[in-house]
Design an enzyme around this catalytic site. Structure first.
Site: not given
Ligand code: 4NP
Length: 157
Positions: A8, A11, A13-15, A124
């Site tokens: 993602c 790294n 939340c989703r992955s 997201d």
């Molecule tokens: P992820 O979510 O891609 O599912 O881990 C996010 C985590 C952090 C951020 C964006 C999305 N950020 O902008 O810091």
């Protein structure tokens, strides 16, 4: 042996959710010796950090422990190691395509099209409320079943 990398943006939340859900499913099916699993982000913002506490607590409510996971960034060498490199959304996929070697023979694609779901991307949840994390889990659970069915078929399990 099959090797799977979930990717993602951050790294956190989703992955990692996909990593933990898929790992739990693989263990339940007695296939942990046949499938290697990791996750990574296209961005480096959160390298070394544990999963977001909202993702970790939503997963734990479904019996999935993410506490040992730490964020890392996806690298070109991942294409030499993994058979399945699975992106959560189109932005992640485009980032991966931009570093994918021309001779990569594995699966580089989105997670949800492995299922019959009409949605194509895992949204997201970072800037939203807790319901977003539960929705991620619903999608990831369905797609993990589909991915493991495919891998089991490829391994004749
Ligand atoms: P992820 O979510 O891609 O599912 O881990 C996010 C985590 C952090 C951020 C964006 C999305 N950020 O902008 O810091």
């Amino acid at each position: 042996m099959k090797r799977v990398l979930f990717v993602c943006l951050g790294n956190i939340c989703r992955s990692p959710t996909a990593h933990g859900v898929f790992r739990t499913l693989v263990e339940r099916r007695g296939m942990a010796h046949l499938v290697e699993i990791d996750s990574a982000g296209t961005a480096a913002y959160h390298v070394g950090n544990p999963p977001d506490h909202r993702a970790a607590s939503a997963a734990l409510k479904r019996g999935v422990d993410l506490s040992d996971l730490r964020a890392r960034q996806a690298v070109v060498a991942d294409f030499e190691h993994y058979d399945f490199i699975i992106a959560m959304d189109n932005e992640n996929l485009n980032e991966l395509k931009s570093i994918c070697p021309a001779d990569f023979k594995g699966y580089l694609g989105l997670f949800l099209p492995l299922t019959a779901l009409s949605e194509r991307e895992v949204p997201d949840p970072y800037y939203g409320g807790p319901a977003g994390f539960d929705h991620v889990l619903d999608l990831v659970e369905a797609a993990s079943e589909a991915l493991l069915d495919r891998i089991a078929a490829e391994l004749n399990q």
